[in-house]
Design a protein around this motif. Structure first.
Motif, PDB file in Angstrom:
ATOM      1  N   ARG A 196       3.065   4.832  -0.757  1.00  0.00           N
ATOM      2  CA  ARG A 196       4.506   4.774  -0.478  1.00  0.00           C
ATOM      3  C   ARG A 196       5.197   3.682  -1.278  1.00  0.00           C
ATOM      4  O   ARG A 196       6.318   3.875  -1.776  1.00  0.00           O
ATOM      5  CB  ARG A 196       4.738   4.553   1.026  1.00  0.00           C
ATOM      6  N   ILE A 197       4.544   2.529  -1.432  1.00  0.00           N
ATOM      7  CA  ILE A 197       5.163   1.390  -2.127  1.00  0.00           C
ATOM      8  C   ILE A 197       4.867   1.427  -3.623  1.00  0.00           C
ATOM      9  O   ILE A 197       5.664   0.967  -4.444  1.00  0.00           O
ATOM     10  CB  ILE A 197       4.670   0.072  -1.497  1.00  0.00           C
ATOM     11  N   GLY A 198       3.719   1.972  -4.006  1.00  0.00           N
ATOM     12  CA  GLY A 198       3.334   2.049  -5.406  1.00  0.00           C
ATOM     13  C   GLY A 198       2.201   3.042  -5.561  1.00  0.00           C
ATOM     14  O   GLY A 198       1.466   3.314  -4.610  1.00  0.00           O
ATOM     15  N   PRO A 199       2.011   3.592  -6.765  1.00  0.00           N
ATOM     16  CA  PRO A 199       0.995   4.624  -6.982  1.00  0.00           C
ATOM     17  C   PRO A 199      -0.427   4.093  -6.823  1.00  0.00           C
ATOM     18  O   PRO A 199      -0.735   2.959  -7.178  1.00  0.00           O
ATOM     19  CB  PRO A 199       1.241   5.064  -8.428  1.00  0.00           C
ATOM     20  N   LEU A 200      -1.297   4.975  -6.300  1.00  0.00           N
ATOM     21  CA  LEU A 200      -2.728   4.721  -6.217  1.00  0.00           C
ATOM     22  C   LEU A 200      -3.436   5.763  -7.066  1.00  0.00           C
ATOM     23  O   LEU A 200      -3.099   6.949  -7.025  1.00  0.00           O
ATOM     24  CB  LEU A 200      -3.220   4.832  -4.773  1.00  0.00           C
ATOM     25  N   VAL A 201      -4.422   5.313  -7.850  1.00  0.00           N
ATOM     26  CA  VAL A 201      -5.146   6.241  -8.730  1.00  0.00           C
ATOM     27  C   VAL A 201      -6.643   6.075  -8.512  1.00  0.00           C
ATOM     28  O   VAL A 201      -7.101   5.041  -8.018  1.00  0.00           O
ATOM     29  CB  VAL A 201      -4.798   5.979 -10.211  1.00  0.00           C
ATOM     30  N   PRO A 202      -7.449   7.076  -8.860  1.00  0.00           N
ATOM     31  CA  PRO A 202      -8.895   6.959  -8.687  1.00  0.00           C
ATOM     32  C   PRO A 202      -9.483   5.821  -9.525  1.00  0.00           C
ATOM     33  O   PRO A 202      -9.003   5.522 -10.618  1.00  0.00           O
ATOM     34  CB  PRO A 202      -9.428   8.315  -9.161  1.00  0.00           C
ATOM     35  N   VAL A 203     -10.523   5.209  -9.020  1.00  0.00           N
ATOM     36  CA  VAL A 203     -11.214   4.134  -9.728  1.00  0.00           C
ATOM     37  C   VAL A 203     -11.795   4.668 -11.041  1.00  0.00           C
ATOM     38  O   VAL A 203     -12.397   5.745 -11.077  1.00  0.00           O
ATOM     39  CB  VAL A 203     -12.340   3.551  -8.853  1.00  0.00           C
ATOM     40  N   GLY A 204     -11.573   3.925 -12.124  1.00  0.00           N
ATOM     41  CA  GLY A 204     -12.168   4.269 -13.404  1.00  0.00           C
ATOM     42  C   GLY A 204     -11.506   5.405 -14.149  1.00  0.00           C
ATOM     43  O   GLY A 204     -12.013   5.826 -15.202  1.00  0.00           O
ATOM     44  N   ASP A 205     -10.383   5.908 -13.690  1.00  0.00           N
ATOM     45  CA  ASP A 205      -9.706   7.053 -14.312  1.00  0.00           C
ATOM     46  C   ASP A 205      -8.570   6.541 -15.203  1.00  0.00           C
ATOM     47  O   ASP A 205      -7.452   6.298 -14.737  1.00  0.00           O
ATOM     48  CB  ASP A 205      -9.170   7.986 -13.228  1.00  0.00           C
ATOM     49  N   ALA A 206      -8.856   6.378 -16.496  1.00  0.00           N
ATOM     50  CA  ALA A 206      -7.869   5.808 -17.418  1.00  0.00           C
ATOM     51  C   ALA A 206      -6.656   6.711 -17.586  1.00  0.00           C
ATOM     52  O   ALA A 206      -5.529   6.233 -17.726  1.00  0.00           O
ATOM     53  CB  ALA A 206      -8.518   5.532 -18.778  1.00  0.00           C
ATOM     54  N   ASN A 207      -6.867   8.044 -17.576  1.00  0.00           N
ATOM     55  CA  ASN A 207      -5.734   8.958 -17.726  1.00  0.00           C
ATOM     56  C   ASN A 207      -4.765   8.830 -16.560  1.00  0.00           C
ATOM     57  O   ASN A 207      -3.549   8.752 -16.751  1.00  0.00           O
ATOM     58  CB  ASN A 207      -6.241  10.403 -17.817  1.00  0.00           C
ATOM     59  N   ALA A 208      -5.310   8.828 -15.346  1.00  0.00           N
ATOM     60  CA  ALA A 208      -4.451   8.716 -14.165  1.00  0.00           C
ATOM     61  C   ALA A 208      -3.742   7.368 -14.132  1.00  0.00           C
ATOM     62  O   ALA A 208      -2.564   7.280 -13.768  1.00  0.00           O
ATOM     63  CB  ALA A 208      -5.283   8.914 -12.902  1.00  0.00           C
ATOM     64  N   LEU A 209      -4.454   6.317 -14.520  1.00  0.00           N
ATOM     65  CA  LEU A 209      -3.853   4.981 -14.524  1.00  0.00           C
ATOM     66  C   LEU A 209      -2.732   4.906 -15.553  1.00  0.00           C
ATOM     67  O   LEU A 209      -1.656   4.350 -15.278  1.00  0.00           O
ATOM     68  CB  LEU A 209      -4.928   3.925 -14.812  1.00  0.00           C
ATOM     69  N   ALA A 210      -2.951   5.473 -16.745  1.00  0.00           N
ATOM     70  CA  ALA A 210      -1.904   5.484 -17.774  1.00  0.00           C
ATOM     71  C   ALA A 210      -0.662   6.212 -17.276  1.00  0.00           C
ATOM     72  O   ALA A 210       0.471   5.755 -17.466  1.00  0.00           O
ATOM     73  CB  ALA A 210      -2.439   6.134 -19.050  1.00  0.00           C
ATOM     74  N   GLY A 211      -0.862   7.372 -16.627  1.00  0.00           N
ATOM     75  CA  GLY A 211       0.275   8.123 -16.114  1.00  0.00           C
ATOM     76  C   GLY A 211       1.055   7.355 -15.064  1.00  0.00           C
ATOM     77  O   GLY A 211       2.294   7.365 -15.061  1.00  0.00           O
ATOM     78  N   ALA A 212       0.332   6.662 -14.172  1.00  0.00           N
ATOM     79  CA  ALA A 212       1.004   5.890 -13.118  1.00  0.00           C
ATOM     80  C   ALA A 212       1.760   4.704 -13.706  1.00  0.00           C
ATOM     81  O   ALA A 212       2.875   4.393 -13.268  1.00  0.00           O
ATOM     82  CB  ALA A 212      -0.017   5.420 -12.095  1.00  0.00           C
ATOM     83  N   LEU A 213       1.173   4.036 -14.685  1.00  0.00           N
ATOM     84  CA  LEU A 213       1.842   2.905 -15.326  1.00  0.00           C
ATOM     85  C   LEU A 213       3.119   3.359 -16.023  1.00  0.00           C
ATOM     86  O   LEU A 213       4.173   2.734 -15.889  1.00  0.00           O
ATOM     87  CB  LEU A 213       0.895   2.238 -16.327  1.00  0.00           C
ATOM     88  N   GLU A 214       3.018   4.447 -16.762  1.00  0.00           N
ATOM     89  CA  GLU A 214       4.182   4.935 -17.506  1.00  0.00           C
ATOM     90  C   GLU A 214       5.285   5.383 -16.552  1.00  0.00           C
ATOM     91  O   GLU A 214       6.469   5.075 -16.760  1.00  0.00           O
ATOM     92  CB  GLU A 214       3.762   6.083 -18.414  1.00  0.00           C
ATOM     93  N   ALA A 215       4.919   6.089 -15.492  1.00  0.00           N
ATOM     94  CA  ALA A 215       5.915   6.554 -14.525  1.00  0.00           C
ATOM     95  C   ALA A 215       6.606   5.381 -13.837  1.00  0.00           C
ATOM     96  O   ALA A 215       7.826   5.425 -13.594  1.00  0.00           O
ATOM     97  CB  ALA A 215       5.239   7.454 -13.496  1.00  0.00           C
ATOM     98  N   THR A 216       5.857   4.332 -13.544  1.00  0.00           N
ATOM     99  CA  THR A 216       6.444   3.170 -12.866  1.00  0.00           C
ATOM    100  C   THR A 216       7.340   2.378 -13.799  1.00  0.00           C
ATOM    101  O   THR A 216       8.383   1.864 -13.383  1.00  0.00           O
ATOM    102  CB  THR A 216       5.327   2.277 -12.290  1.00  0.00           C
ATOM    103  N   LEU A 217       6.954   2.280 -15.075  1.00  0.00           N
ATOM    104  CA  LEU A 217       7.812   1.610 -16.052  1.00  0.00           C
ATOM    105  C   LEU A 217       9.135   2.360 -16.214  1.00  0.00           C
ATOM    106  O   LEU A 217      10.199   1.748 -16.350  1.00  0.00           O
ATOM    107  CB  LEU A 217       7.094   1.512 -17.399  1.00  0.00           C
ATOM    108  N   GLU A 218       9.084   3.676 -16.202  1.00  0.00           N
ATOM    109  CA  GLU A 218      10.286   4.476 -16.411  1.00  0.00           C
ATOM    110  C   GLU A 218      11.164   4.538 -15.163  1.00  0.00           C
ATOM    111  O   GLU A 218      12.385   4.635 -15.266  1.00  0.00           O
ATOM    112  CB  GLU A 218       9.886   5.896 -16.835  1.00  0.00           C
ATOM    113  N   ASN A 219      10.536   4.481 -14.000  1.00  0.00           N
ATOM    114  CA  ASN A 219      11.306   4.616 -12.762  1.00  0.00           C
ATOM    115  C   ASN A 219      10.758   3.653 -11.704  1.00  0.00           C
ATOM    116  O   ASN A 219      10.129   4.077 -10.725  1.00  0.00           O
ATOM    117  CB  ASN A 219      11.236   6.059 -12.259  1.00  0.00           C
TER     118      ASN A 219
END
Length: 366
Positions: free
Chosen positions: A304-327
């Motif tokens: 609810r406060i920020g995205p959670l991604v699976p451990v060790g998943d660079a693709n998911a982490l990149a997507g969450a970082l980019e989405a948070t930077l943009e919005n």
């Protein structure tokens, strides 16, 4: 009350015990820090003079046990709180022998199934946790781990979060940052922080950062020291992002960096709670975290406060970082739920659980 541990002069556990000591004094509870096995006074320049420090000058566990027995029989405290494994074993054994006259509360600061891999250590921990008067877990995840992997009766476990949100945070975040990337109108900076060890998995953060960097201007700063420094720098060179990555080392107070971050990232494989994530939110930083055991899901309210991604998943982490930077979320959303970690409320809860104040007669300071 007694806080019993082989403290270092500084460290995460030491910082939390310093904060608790200050707050206990506000509750008219005078803590004694009892040092064992070469322990040092934690943060000596910041420790209040009203906190008594007793150095047992002990060597091993049995020497500590005999000296603790003598000390506590002279002046029995209302409770004994242990902060590390060595002191926990000494205090619990002393309690079983009748040498420690006060109830013993064992604080568990990490996810034990992740940190205790050897069979002997697991058996030893199982014995320890079962014989403490109470076990204090720093997150719901740690509590669940104790029940599932160490057969601890859930009725004997209290969950008390760390006293991470302190009254001085609004002033601390205003301190200047001596780093050129945090001045002016440059690209946003992703910030990570922690020991440069496998647990923190900054290697996956670097992989994710490289993917974000391909699509937009962005920089990465990882605060902290550790054995993987050269390996991480080499990885940054191999990924072609060395010019956009900096590892400035240990900084005494990371909060001013967090306050200026485009997004804070916790990439750990496991935690006990994830104090640095709480600090980042308290400083006003948008945050992304791995859904590791234990703590980030509780802190970020299951996404609810920020995205959670699976451990060790660079693709998911990149997507969450980019989405948070943009919005990025608004300030109100970022700080939502931080009252759980307020130092005064946490200290009061400790005092209630240890029987040092009555739960029904004392309210937290507003």
């Amino acid at each position: 009350m007694v806080i019993f541990a082989p403290f270092k002069a500084w460290g995460g556990i030491e910082r939390k015990m310093l904060i608790l000591s200050r707050e206990f004094l506000q509750l008219d509870i005078r803590p004694r820090l009892v040092l064992t096995r070469g322990g040092q006074v934690p943060y000596p320049e910041e420790l209040p003079a009203a906190v008594e420090v007793v150095d047992l000058q002990s060597r091993g566990k049995f020497d500590s046990l005999f000296k603790l027995r003598r000390l506590l029989r002279q002046d029995p405290p209302g409770a004994v709180l242990t902060a590390k494994d060595h002191s926990a074993k000494v205090a619990v054994l002393g309690r079983m022998l009748g040498w420690v006259p006060s109830p013993v509360f064992v604080k568990v600061t990490n996810t034990p199934s992740q940190t205790l891999r050897r069979p002997f250590k697991r058996r030893s921990a199982r014995w320890l946790y079962r014989h403490a008067d109470r076990v204090i877990a720093i997150s719901e995840g740690v509590r669940d781990d104790l029940v599932e992997h160490f057969d601890v009766d859930p009725e004997r476990i209290e969950v008390i979060y760390n006293p991470t949100v302190t009254p001085d945070i609004p002033e601390r975040v205003k301190a200047p940052v001596d780093h050129p990337w945090f001045a002016g109108d440059g690209p946003p900076v992703i910030v990570g922080a922690g020991r440069l060890t496998p647990q923190k998995d900054f290697a996956t953060l670097l992989e994710a950062f490289a993917r974000v960097h391909e699509r937009r201007a962005v920089r990465l700063v990882i605060l902290g020291e550790g054995p993987l420094r050269e390996a991480l720098l080499e990885q940054a060179r191999r990924l072609g992002v060395a010019e956009a990555v900096d590892l400035p080392g240990y900084v005494p107070d990371p909060l001013p960096y967090f306050a200026r971050a485009g997004v804070f990232c916790l990439s750990s494989r496991y935690e006990g709670l994830g104090n640095v994530l709480i600090e980042a939110l308290a400083a006003g930083a948008p945050a992304v975290a791995t859904d590791c055991p234990s703590g980030p899901a509780e802190i970020l309210q299951h996404g609810r406060i920020g995205p959670l991604v699976p451990v060790g998943d660079a693709n998911a982490l990149a997507g969450a970082l980019e989405a948070t930077l943009e919005n990025p979320p608004g300030e109100e959303r970022i700080r939502e739920g931080l009252d759980r970690f307020r130092s005064d409320r946490v200290a009061l809860r400790y005092a209630q659980v240890m029987g040092l104040v009555k739960a029904e007669s004392t309210a937290a300071r507003s």
